[in-house]
Motif scaffolding. Structure first.
Motif, short mmCIF file in Angstrom:
data_model
loop_
_atom_site.label_atom_id
_atom_site.label_comp_id
_atom_site.label_asym_id
_atom_site.label_seq_id
_atom_site.Cartn_x
_atom_site.Cartn_y
_atom_site.Cartn_z
N PRO A 23 -4.18 -1.89 -8.34
CA PRO A 23 -4.76 -0.71 -7.70
C PRO A 23 -6.09 -0.25 -8.30
CG PRO A 23 -2.86 -0.10 -9.03
CD PRO A 23 -2.88 -1.59 -8.96
N LYS A 24 -6.31 -0.55 -9.58
CA LYS A 24 -7.55 -0.12 -10.23
C LYS A 24 -8.52 -1.29 -10.47
CE LYS A 24 -6.09 4.18 -10.78
NZ LYS A 24 -4.76 4.08 -10.16
N LYS B 79 0.84 -1.21 0.00
CA LYS B 79 0.00 0.00 0.00
C LYS B 79 0.86 1.25 0.00
CE LYS B 79 -3.68 2.40 2.50
NZ LYS B 79 -4.63 2.37 3.66
N ASN C 247 2.99 9.32 -5.41
CA ASN C 247 2.54 8.10 -6.08
C ASN C 247 3.73 7.22 -6.47
OD1 ASN C 247 -0.03 9.21 -5.94
ND2 ASN C 247 0.08 10.09 -8.00
N VAL D 126 0.54 3.20 -8.74
CA VAL D 126 -0.21 3.09 -7.49
C VAL D 126 -0.25 4.47 -6.85
CG1 VAL D 126 -0.48 1.88 -5.31
CG2 VAL D 126 0.67 0.74 -7.23
N GLU E 155 -3.85 3.72 -2.40
CA GLU E 155 -4.21 2.52 -3.17
C GLU E 155 -3.34 1.33 -2.76
OE1 GLU E 155 -6.02 4.31 -7.32
OE2 GLU E 155 -3.89 3.75 -7.25
#
Length: 381
Positions: free
Chosen positions: A162-163, A129, A136, A180, A184
Motif C-alpha cells: 500500500p505504501k 483494495k 483500515n 492498508v 489503498e
C-alpha cells in the motif's frame, strides 16, 4: 451462507447426522430425504448450522425451505416456509479481484479465464483494495495463493504494498501485508507454467487471512474470485533440454568426434490424439540465429558427414541405436513411431549423456560455442 453441520431429529428425540453430499455448495441447496412417516400430531425437525459470509454485509438474507410429501389418499404436495435474516453492515469493506492472461499466446488484456495448452506461460494479476470510507486493515494480515495441481511458479513474484511506489520482487507468492488504509491497494503479479498435470479447467484463488479492522473487527478469510485456466488437449513439448554439454577438449588442430558429457533438462511431450507420432530434432548450421558461435562470432564447420549427431533408436530407449546427422529438416529420435494418447511421455533417456556427438574438423578454433536446436512433433500418416 455455507453449510457446516446437518442433523436430522426424529419423533422420539433421537438424531443423526446427514451426509454432507446432501448439500450442493454451487447452488446452496440442501436436499434431505427423511425416509420417515408421520401420523397426526407428529413432527420431524431438521436443523443445521450456517455461517454468514462477508458478502451478506448490510443485506437481508431470505432462507426458504420446501417440503414435499403425501399421504395414502392424496398425490404429493409441496409447502414452503421462509425466514428473513437482516445482517448488520460491517464498517470494513474491500474488493479482491484476480485476473489471468496467456503470455505464450500474446494476450495483452487480463480476464477471469483464458485458454491454454500444456507448456504455456500464464500471467496472474490480483488487486486487493480497502474501499474508500471503510475502516483500515491493520498490519499482520497474510495473503496466500497456493497454486493448484498443473500450475507451477515461473520466475519471480512482483508485489506492491500500500505504501510502495513500485513493485518489489520475491521468490514466493505468499506474503504478509502491512496496514492498508481506506482507498489503498495491494497488488501481486506472477507467471505460472501449465504442466502436464493440468486437466480441464484449473481455477486459482487467493486468500487474505488473519485480518483485523481498525474497529477491532475480526474479518475472517477474504477470498478473491477464481481466475481459470482452461487447458486444451493438444500436442506440446512440456520440457526440452536446455543444454547439451560436450565438455572441454584440446583438439590440437586435429579432427575429433566428441560425445556429450551432460544434458541439462529432459524431453517430455504430450500427444493426446490416438494416432501415433514421432519426435524430431533439427539444426541449421547456416542460419546465423541458430548456428553454433563463440564469443568472437566464430562458427563451427561441418565435415562431410555433418556437425551434430544424435543416437537414433529403433523402438525403445535401450536400443544401441545408430548415429544420425542432425539436419535442417530434422531427424527422428527413433525410427519406429510412438503410440498416441500420451498426456506426458518422458523421452529423456533418448537425449542423455552419450546420446549426442559433435564432429570437429581439423583447424577448429578454440572457443566456447553455443547454438540452438529445434524440436518437432511429427504426426504419422
Amino acid at each position: 451462507m455455507t453449510s457446516i453441520h446437518i442433523v436430522l431429529t426424529y419423533n422420539n428425540g433421537t438424531s443423526t447426522s446427514i451426509n454432507a453430499s446432501d448439500y450442493d455448495a454451487s447452488t446452496k441447496t440442501l436436499t434431505i430425504p427423511p425416509t420417515l412417516s408421520l401420523t397426526d400430531g407428529q413432527e420431524a425437525t431438521i436443523s443445521y448450522n450456517a455461517s454468514i459470509t462477508r458478502d451478506a454485509s448490510g443485506k437481508t438474507l431470505t432462507n426458504t425451505a420446501y417440503f414435499t410429501g403425501h399421504d395414502t389418499k392424496t398425490t404429493s404436495k409441496t409447502y414452503d416456509a421462509s425466514v428473513d435474516i437482516p445482517v448488520k453492515k460491517s464498517k470494513f469493506d474491500f474488493t479482491f479481484n484476480k485476473y489471468v492472461k496467456n503470455v505464450t499466446k500474446g494476450e495483452t488484456n487480463f480476464a477471469t479465464s483464458t485458454n491454454t495448452n500444456i507448456g504455456d506461460i500464464v500471467n496472474f494479476y490480483m488487486v486487493y483494495k480497502v474501499s474508500a470510507g471503510s475502516d483500515n486493515l491493520l498490519a499482520g494480515t497474510k495473503l496466500t495463493d497456493d497454486l493448484p495441481t498443473g500450475l507451477v511458479l515461473d520466475r519471480k513474484v512482483h508485489i506492491k504494498g500500500p505504501k510502495d511506489t513500485s513493485p518489489y520482487e520475491s521468490s514466493q507468492i505468499n506474503t504478509g501485508i502491512n496496514q492498508v488504509e481506506a482507498g489503498e491497494t495491494v497488488t501481486l503479479e506472477f507467471n505460472a507454467k501449465v504442466t502436464s498435470a493440468a486437466v480441464g479447467q484449473v481455477t486459482n484463488v487467493a486468500t487474505v487471512s488473519g485480518g483485523v479492522s481498525s474497529s477491532n473487527e475480526t474479518l475472517g478469510d477474504m477470498i478473491s474470485n477464481g481466475a481459470s485456466v482452461n487447458v486444451q488437449k493438444s500436442d506440446a513439448f512440456t520440457e526440452v533440454p536446455s543444454l547439451i554439454d560436450f565438455g572441454a577438449v584440446n583438439a590440437y588442430g586435429k579432427e575429433m568426434i566428441i560425445d556429450n558429457v551432460a544434458t541439462k533438462g529432459g524431453l517430455i511431450v504430450a500427444h493426446p490424439d490416438n494416432n501415433s507420432f514421432n519426435v524430431s530434432v533439427s539444426y541449421d548450421n547456416d542460419d546465423p540465429d541458430t548456428q553454433m558461435k563463440d564469443s568472437n562470432n566464430d562458427t563451427l564447420q561441418a565435415d562431410d558427414s555433418g556437425l551434430l549427431f544424435i543416437r537414433q533408436r529403433t523402438s525403445k530407449d535401450t536400443d544401441d541405436g545408430t548415429w544420425q546427422p542432425i539436419t535442417t529438416s530434422g531427424v527422428p529420435i527413433q525410427t519406429n513411431n510412438f503410440s498416441g494418447s500420451q498426456d506426458s511421455l518422458n523421452l529423456s533417456n533418448y537425449v542423455g549423456v552419450n546420446d549426442w556427438q559433435i564432429h570437429l574438423v581439423p583447424g577448429t578454433t578454440a572457443g566456447n560455442y553455443k547454438g540452438i536446436l529445434s524440436w518437432n512433433l511429427i504426426e504419422s500418416v
